[in-house]
Design a protein around this motif. Structure first.
Motif, PDB file in Angstrom:
ATOM      1  N   ILE A  81      -4.994   5.225   3.768  1.00  5.37           N
ATOM      2  CA  ILE A  81      -4.272   4.226   2.976  1.00  5.37           C
ATOM      3  C   ILE A  81      -5.005   4.021   1.664  1.00  5.37           C
ATOM      4  O   ILE A  81      -6.215   3.771   1.644  1.00  5.37           O
ATOM      5  CB  ILE A  81      -4.158   2.885   3.731  1.00  5.37           C
ATOM      6  N   ASP A  82      -4.261   4.143   0.553  1.00  2.72           N
ATOM      7  CA  ASP A  82      -4.846   3.877  -0.762  1.00  2.72           C
ATOM      8  C   ASP A  82      -5.065   2.381  -0.935  1.00  2.72           C
ATOM      9  O   ASP A  82      -4.299   1.564  -0.410  1.00  2.72           O
ATOM     10  CB  ASP A  82      -3.913   4.362  -1.871  1.00  2.72           C
ATOM     11  N   GLY A  83      -6.070   2.011  -1.702  1.00  3.40           N
ATOM     12  CA  GLY A  83      -6.333   0.600  -1.957  1.00  3.40           C
ATOM     13  C   GLY A  83      -7.131   0.387  -3.219  1.00  3.40           C
ATOM     14  O   GLY A  83      -7.609   1.328  -3.849  1.00  3.40           O
TER      15      GLY A  83
ATOM     16  N   GLY B 251      -3.874  -2.167  -0.801  1.00  5.33           N
ATOM     17  CA  GLY B 251      -4.600  -1.755   0.398  1.00  5.33           C
ATOM     18  C   GLY B 251      -3.855  -2.188   1.636  1.00  5.33           C
ATOM     19  O   GLY B 251      -2.813  -2.841   1.563  1.00  5.33           O
ATOM     20  N   GLY B 252      -4.368  -1.808   2.804  1.00  4.71           N
ATOM     21  CA  GLY B 252      -3.715  -2.127   4.067  1.00  4.71           C
ATOM     22  C   GLY B 252      -4.619  -2.878   5.014  1.00  4.71           C
ATOM     23  O   GLY B 252      -5.840  -2.927   4.831  1.00  4.71           O
TER      24      GLY B 252
ATOM     25  N   TYR C  51       0.819  -1.213   0.000  1.00  2.00           N
ATOM     26  CA  TYR C  51       0.000   0.000   0.000  1.00  2.00           C
ATOM     27  C   TYR C  51       0.854   1.266   0.000  1.00  2.00           C
ATOM     28  O   TYR C  51       2.053   1.243   0.317  1.00  2.00           O
ATOM     29  CB  TYR C  51      -0.887   0.024   1.253  1.00  2.00           C
TER      30      TYR C  51
ATOM     31  N   SER D 234      -1.330  -0.019  -5.330  1.00  6.64           N
ATOM     32  CA  SER D 234      -1.608  -0.023  -3.890  1.00  6.64           C
ATOM     33  C   SER D 234      -2.824  -0.912  -3.629  1.00  6.64           C
ATOM     34  O   SER D 234      -3.966  -0.476  -3.739  1.00  6.64           O
ATOM     35  CB  SER D 234      -1.862   1.409  -3.385  1.00  6.64           C
TER      36      SER D 234
END
Length: 386
Positions: A307-309, A316-317, A149, A314
């Motif tokens: 957090i980008d997802g 995700g987280g 991420y 990215s």
């Protein structure tokens, strides 16, 4: 004797005979039709094969030997409103409930001990305070790269500037929620992130985002309360001393009044309380998704994290990822907010760091599946100093 009748004969026009021209025209239009039909047949076949392959892969993960992979996929899907129904098709509602139950936060303390936070009173940004010397508006933004991420961290020097804004003074399904880019302009705020839970039935109805879930406090007033709600596992809000109070459980209006909460909302789970990490949330496979969280350092500075997802660069987280960020930035209290396609961070760039001075810019990158922020009923905002 009968007479033989005749008809006048008209010669064909120059070029091909009329009948032949008609046949050519019909032949050409038929060929085009066959090409179009075959194209759509091919497209349908490709989509059908891709869907079948996806179902097979998901079935292998859900019913394969790796329970860890199953749990990660389950949590990733049920945390998104549009796909929350998928895991039950493969493993059943009971198994989904068991996996989801293991995410519940368990901490030694149920509530923030406000004595652990001492808010520093800053009258001005000076060169004596190196952290803020280059940030006259008291906001510092950094980027953090994890294994799966990209994250965006915003630190706000003065917690008194952070408050809960709402899309309307009276929530109703007949009044759609606001998009955060419109809300920040209406509020005249210098920064914003999405906040707590809201009604979302997974459709594109205008009622989605029209009203919140759980308790919402704004500017010292209780603007909404709907009691206990499934899926809400915590509360975060600032008291009159500008200390972020994080609770393992949803608060009632009476509890919020007793704690003198001025601005806050429900979601969860609690990530950190009194410096203690929620290890159950940390160790659980909570899924890779866009995420938003709010935290506070012991000097009072507020931490926003997005957090980008659901993007190529990215994925995700997890809860563990967002806890790691909060720990690195020295949060003593932190709580998870709504995530997924709701995760968004905006900033009024008065210093011209990201473009034209005074322009409101999007700091994070939301899902590729959406072209603009979602409609929501409430937002964490940062008012200008003074």
């Amino acid at each position: 004797m009968s007479k033989k009748t005749t008809q006048d004969y008209a010669p064909p026009a120059q070029g091909a005979p009329a009948a032949k021209q008609s046949r050519k025209k019909k032949k050409g239009s038929g060929l085009l039709g066959r090409i179009i039909r075959r194209f759509f047949l091919l497209l349908f076949t490709v989509i059908l094969l891709a869907a079948a392959a996806l179902v097979l892969v998901m079935n292998m993960v859900f019913n394969g030997p790796s329970t860890a992979a199953r749990d990660v996929l389950t949590m990733s899907l049920i945390e998104a409103s549009a796909t929350k129904w998928v895991p039950a098709l493969f493993i059943g509602e009971e198994a989904v409930a068991e996996i989801r139950a293991s995410v519940n936060a368990e901490l030694t303390d149920e509530l923030t001990n406000t004595s652990k936070v001492v808010v520093k009173k800053y009258n001005a940004i000076t060169s004596d305070n190196n952290e803020w010397a280059n940030y006259p508006d008291g906001i510092r933004i950094e980027r953090y790269a994890g294994d799966t991420y990209n994250a965006h961290i915003m630190i706000i020097q003065n917690p008194a500037q952070v408050y809960m804004a709402t899309s309307t003074e009276k929530f109703s399904t007949s009044i759609p929620g606001k998009r955060i880019n419109q809300a920040i302009q209406d509020e005249g705020a210098i920064a914003a992130i999405n906040a707590g839970a809201f009604f979302d039935d997974g459709t594109t109805s205008s009622t989605v985002g029209s009203y919140p879930l759980g308790l919402v406090m704004s500017k010292g007033n209780c603007v909404w309360t709907s009691g206990k709600q499934p899926g809400l596992e915590g509360f975060a809000g600032f008291n009159e001393d500008d200390i972020l109070v994080v609770s393992r459980n949803n608060l009632s209006q009476a509890q919020a009044a007793e704690l003198k909460i001025r601005d806050g909302c429900c979601f969860g789970p609690a990530l950190i309380i009194n410096g203690e990490v929620n290890m159950e949330a940390y160790n659980n496979n909570s899924g890779f998704n866009p995420r938003t969280a709010i935290g506070q350092r012991e000097d009072g500075a507020v931490i926003f994290v997005c957090i980008d997802g659901r993007q190529a660069g990215s994925l995700g987280g997890t809860y563990a990822d967002i806890i790691d960020i909060m720990v690195e930035y020295k949060a003593v209290n932190a709580c998870n907010m709504d995530g997924g396609s709701s995760s968004v961070m905006m900033y009024r760039d008065n210093e011209g760091r990201y473009g034209d001075a005074g322009e409101v810019v999007m700091i994070n990158n939301y899902s590729l599946l959406q072209s603009e922020p979602r409609r929501m009923p409430n937002f964490w905002m940062v008012r200008p100093a003074g």
